[in-house]
Structures are given as structure tokens and as C-alpha cells.
Design a protein around this motif. Structure first.
Motif, PDB file in Angstrom:
ATOM      1  N   ASP A 138       0.847  -1.202   0.000  1.00 31.52           N
ATOM      2  CA  ASP A 138       0.000   0.000   0.000  1.00 31.52           C
ATOM      3  C   ASP A 138       0.885   1.254   0.000  1.00 31.52           C
ATOM      4  OD1 ASP A 138       0.519   0.981   2.726  1.00 31.52           O
ATOM      5  OD2 ASP A 138      -0.421  -0.902   3.312  1.00 31.52           O
ATOM      6  N   PHE A 139       0.261   2.391  -0.277  1.00 28.21           N
ATOM      7  CA  PHE A 139       1.038   3.645  -0.324  1.00 28.21           C
ATOM      8  C   PHE A 139       0.261   4.767   0.362  1.00 28.21           C
ATOM      9  CE2 PHE A 139      -0.707   2.539  -4.540  1.00 28.21           C
ATOM     10  CZ  PHE A 139      -1.639   3.553  -4.720  1.00 28.21           C
ATOM     11  N   TYR A 140      -0.372   4.444   1.490  1.00 31.87           N
ATOM     12  CA  TYR A 140      -1.067   5.481   2.272  1.00 31.87           C
ATOM     13  C   TYR A 140      -0.056   6.547   2.688  1.00 31.87           C
ATOM     14  CZ  TYR A 140      -4.860   2.104   2.703  1.00 31.87           C
ATOM     15  OH  TYR A 140      -5.874   1.216   2.432  1.00 31.87           O
ATOM     16  N   GLY A 141      -0.472   7.804   2.591  1.00 32.97           N
ATOM     17  CA  GLY A 141       0.405   8.910   2.996  1.00 32.97           C
ATOM     18  C   GLY A 141       1.306   9.401   1.877  1.00 32.97           C
ATOM     19  N   TYR A 142       1.402   8.636   0.792  1.00 31.31           N
ATOM     20  CA  TYR A 142       2.220   9.068  -0.346  1.00 31.31           C
ATOM     21  C   TYR A 142       1.438  10.101  -1.151  1.00 31.31           C
ATOM     22  CZ  TYR A 142       5.526   5.135   0.186  1.00 31.31           C
ATOM     23  OH  TYR A 142       6.471   4.263   0.642  1.00 31.31           O
ATOM     24  N   GLU A 143       2.164  11.003  -1.826  1.00 30.83           N
ATOM     25  CA  GLU A 143       1.477  11.981  -2.674  1.00 30.83           C
ATOM     26  C   GLU A 143       1.042  11.322  -3.984  1.00 30.83           C
ATOM     27  OE1 GLU A 143       3.701  15.525  -3.679  1.00 30.83           O
ATOM     28  OE2 GLU A 143       2.033  16.301  -4.880  1.00 30.83           O
ATOM     29  N   MET A 144      -0.159  11.661  -4.413  1.00 27.92           N
ATOM     30  CA  MET A 144      -0.623  11.196  -5.723  1.00 27.92           C
ATOM     31  C   MET A 144      -0.957  12.409  -6.579  1.00 27.92           C
ATOM     32  SD  MET A 144      -3.817   8.783  -6.761  1.00 27.92           S
ATOM     33  CE  MET A 144      -2.968   7.248  -6.529  1.00 27.92           C
ATOM     34  N   LYS A 145      -0.537  12.343  -7.859  1.00 23.96           N
ATOM     35  CA  LYS A 145      -0.922  13.370  -8.833  1.00 23.96           C
ATOM     36  C   LYS A 145      -1.784  12.685  -9.882  1.00 23.96           C
ATOM     37  CE  LYS A 145       2.988  16.540  -8.773  1.00 23.96           C
ATOM     38  NZ  LYS A 145       4.065  17.128  -9.573  1.00 23.96           N
ATOM     39  N   ALA A 146      -2.819  13.378 -10.341  1.00 24.55           N
ATOM     40  CA  ALA A 146      -3.661  12.791 -11.395  1.00 24.55           C
ATOM     41  C   ALA A 146      -4.074  13.860 -12.383  1.00 24.55           C
ATOM     42  CB  ALA A 146      -4.888  12.137 -10.765  1.00 24.55           C
ATOM     43  N   LEU A 147      -4.193  13.466 -13.635  1.00 22.23           N
ATOM     44  CA  LEU A 147      -4.816  14.311 -14.663  1.00 22.23           C
ATOM     45  C   LEU A 147      -6.065  13.578 -15.120  1.00 22.23           C
ATOM     46  CD1 LEU A 147      -1.948  15.637 -16.988  1.00 22.23           C
ATOM     47  CD2 LEU A 147      -3.310  16.939 -15.327  1.00 22.23           C
ATOM     48  N   VAL A 148      -7.223  14.158 -14.827  1.00 24.14           N
ATOM     49  CA  VAL A 148      -8.491  13.559 -15.259  1.00 24.14           C
ATOM     50  C   VAL A 148      -8.756  14.071 -16.678  1.00 24.14           C
ATOM     51  CG1 VAL A 148     -10.908  13.201 -14.683  1.00 24.14           C
ATOM     52  CG2 VAL A 148      -9.262  13.695 -12.854  1.00 24.14           C
ATOM     53  N   LEU A 149      -9.001  13.135 -17.601  1.00 27.37           N
ATOM     54  CA  LEU A 149      -9.079  13.510 -19.028  1.00 27.37           C
ATOM     55  C   LEU A 149     -10.451  13.303 -19.648  1.00 27.37           C
ATOM     56  CD1 LEU A 149      -5.626  12.064 -20.161  1.00 27.37           C
ATOM     57  CD2 LEU A 149      -6.203  14.444 -19.647  1.00 27.37           C
ATOM     58  N   GLY A 150     -11.322  12.540 -18.996  1.00 28.01           N
ATOM     59  CA  GLY A 150     -12.638  12.329 -19.602  1.00 28.01           C
ATOM     60  C   GLY A 150     -13.598  11.607 -18.673  1.00 28.01           C
ATOM     61  N   TYR A 151     -14.863  11.649 -19.087  1.00 25.17           N
ATOM     62  CA  TYR A 151     -15.974  11.091 -18.306  1.00 25.17           C
ATOM     63  C   TYR A 151     -16.394   9.765 -18.926  1.00 25.17           C
ATOM     64  CZ  TYR A 151     -20.915  10.882 -16.776  1.00 25.17           C
ATOM     65  OH  TYR A 151     -22.133  10.502 -16.270  1.00 25.17           O
ATOM     66  N   ILE A 152     -16.643   8.774 -18.102  1.00 22.95           N
ATOM     67  CA  ILE A 152     -17.078   7.467 -18.630  1.00 22.95           C
ATOM     68  C   ILE A 152     -18.580   7.258 -18.478  1.00 22.95           C
ATOM     69  CG2 ILE A 152     -16.831   4.957 -18.472  1.00 22.95           C
ATOM     70  CD1 ILE A 152     -13.982   5.283 -17.597  1.00 22.95           C
ATOM     71  N   ARG A 153     -19.094   7.431 -17.258  1.00 27.78           N
ATOM     72  CA  ARG A 153     -20.515   7.091 -17.031  1.00 27.78           C
ATOM     73  C   ARG A 153     -20.990   7.673 -15.709  1.00 27.78           C
ATOM     74  NH1 ARG A 153     -21.150   3.186 -13.001  1.00 27.78           N
ATOM     75  NH2 ARG A 153     -19.252   2.012 -12.525  1.00 27.78           N
ATOM     76  N   PRO A 154     -22.323   7.692 -15.508  1.00 27.22           N
ATOM     77  CA  PRO A 154     -22.818   8.177 -14.207  1.00 27.22           C
ATOM     78  C   PRO A 154     -22.562   7.157 -13.109  1.00 27.22           C
ATOM     79  CG  PRO A 154     -24.644   7.423 -15.569  1.00 27.22           C
ATOM     80  CD  PRO A 154     -23.410   7.317 -16.424  1.00 27.22           C
ATOM     81  N   GLU A 155     -22.595   7.639 -11.885  1.00 23.78           N
ATOM     82  CA  GLU A 155     -22.540   6.759 -10.721  1.00 23.78           C
ATOM     83  C   GLU A 155     -23.891   6.049 -10.604  1.00 23.78           C
ATOM     84  OE1 GLU A 155     -20.916   7.502  -6.421  1.00 23.78           O
ATOM     85  OE2 GLU A 155     -22.545   8.862  -6.845  1.00 23.78           O
TER      86      GLU A 155
END
Ligand SMILES: Cc1cc2nc3c(=O)[nH]c(=O)nc-3n(C[C@H](O)[C@H](O)[C@H](O)COP(=O)(O)O)c2cc1C
Length: 195
Positions: A138-155
């Protein structure tokens, strides 16, 4: 514009999500979104990975990294709840003691759920990222970077855990084929990430 996730969060009642139907399942496309990301994408997120309820890994075979509340605003203020795709990177801590392998610290494809997880009846809006890689620890406490690029579907809500797992597996396939276009591939090398 559809109600943003942040606007929904200000309402007293948790928003109702429709149940997933067979018609929805059968009609799902393999590739979603335009050939290049369009506004509001790309959306940049970053934060220290928090512990969720742990059901993603245990119940669904799909471990997710939860972002802290303050890291969600860049997407919740402009987008509705739902499932999204893009790229993510887990960063090794600056102290040099990293549990990550070289492969695990690369920019990798991801799927993200933004919402109230109606199947589990969560009381809070969360953003959970599943990085498509079999992490060894696991990597709890680690920094995460993300680029969100598109939408797939509703929840959606589900009458069985198997149906939710089935849709998540499909989300992963849709994300991979949607990212496999020139207009998206270049974001894996974006200077936002630590390359
Ligand atoms: C790609 C993806 C799609 C998801 N779609 C839904 C959904 O439509 N409905 C839902 O209730 N939860 C959905 N979830 C959220 C799971 O319910 C959530 O990840 C699970 O509750 C695990 O969270 P936990 O680790 O905090 O326990 C999705 C998660 C992922 C990664």
C-alpha cells in the motif's frame, strides 16, 4: 449545465442514483469522449493518499486511493458525480524510504469514481482513484498526482456486488481504449507529472 458534485454536496439529502439496468450494460461503448480532451478536461488533482473503508480491494478486487476532501475541489466544483479516466502517478516520499518499485512510480492509466458510492450508501462525497497496476504494497500517505481527461458514465446503484464488479471491469477496459488515442497519450508525458 448538470449539477456539479460540489453543489449536490450542499443539499441536505444524499442524491439518489439510478439502478444499473441491462439495457445500460449492453449499450456501453468501448471508447468514450472526443478524440482530444475538451473543457473542463484536463483537470489536475493532487493530495496525500488516505485510507478509505478498504472495501475496494477486499470486496471488489479493485483497490482505490482516496484523496483528501480539499484535493477534490478542482473536479467537484466543475463536474458532476460519475466515473472518469485519465493518468495518475504515486510519488515516492522525499525521505528516500520508498516502498514503490520503479514501475509503480511511473505515470499509469487510472479510473476514478467521484460520488457517494450509492451501493455502499456513503454519507460523504469522495474521489477514489484506482491506478491500473498491481501494486505490491500500500502507499497510504504518499502523494498522488492525477490528470483527469474524460468522463465514462454516471454513478449507479446496484442490486448485487457482482454487477458493480462487472461495470468496474468494463470501466477499466473503456479507460484503456479511450486513452489509447494520440490526443490522450501525450498527457502521460505531461510536465505536471514528475518524469
Ligand atoms: C471505476 C470505479 C467505478 C465505480 N462505480 C461505482 C458506482 O457506479 N456505484 C457505486 O456505488 N460505487 C462505485 N464505485 C465505488 C466503489 O463503491 C468504491 O470504490 C468502494 O466503495 C470502495 O471504497 P473504500 O475502499 O473506501 O471502501 C466505483 C469505483 C471505481 C474504482
Amino acid at each position: 449545465m448538470a449539477t456539479t458534485a460540489a453543489e449536490q454536496a450542499t443539499q441536505d439529502e444524499r442524491p439518489a442514483a439510478p439502478f444499473r439496468t441491462d439495457t445500460f450494460r449492453i449499450a456501453r461503448p468501448q471508447i468514450v469522449g472526443p478524440d482530444i480532451p475538451e473543457a473542463p478536461f484536463p483537470i489536475a488533482l493532487n493530495g496525500l493518499v488516505q485510507k478509505g473503508f478498504g472495501r475496494g480491494g477486499k470486496d471488489l478486487g479493485c483497490p482505490t486511493a482516496n484523496l483528501p476532501d480539499e484535493s477534490i475541489a478542482p473536479i467537484s466544483s466543475v463536474a458532476k458525480t460519475g466515473v472518469y479516466y485519465g493518468y495518475a502517478q504515486v510519488l515516492s516520499p522525499p525521505d528516500g524510504h520508498s516502498k514503490l518499485t520503479e514501475e509503480e512510480s511511473k505515470v499509469l492509466p487510472m479510473v476514478m469514481s467521484l460520488g457517494w458510492n450509492p451501493f455502499y450508501k456513503n454519507e460523504r462525497l469522495t474521489a477514489e482513484i484506482h491506478v491500473m497496476h498491481d501494486f505490491k504494497s500500500d502507499f497510504y500517505g504518499y502523494e498522488m498526482k492525477a490528470l483527469v481527461l474524460g468522463y465514462i458514465r454516471p454513478e449507479l446503484d446496484y442490486t448485487s456486488r457482482e454487477a458493480l464488479i462487472d461495470d468496474i471491469e468494463m470501466d477499466k477496459r473503456v479507460a484503456i481504449s479511450s486513452l489509447d488515442r494520440l490526443g490522450y497519450q501525450k498527457y502521460a508525458k505531461d510536465s505536471y507529472f514528475s518524469l
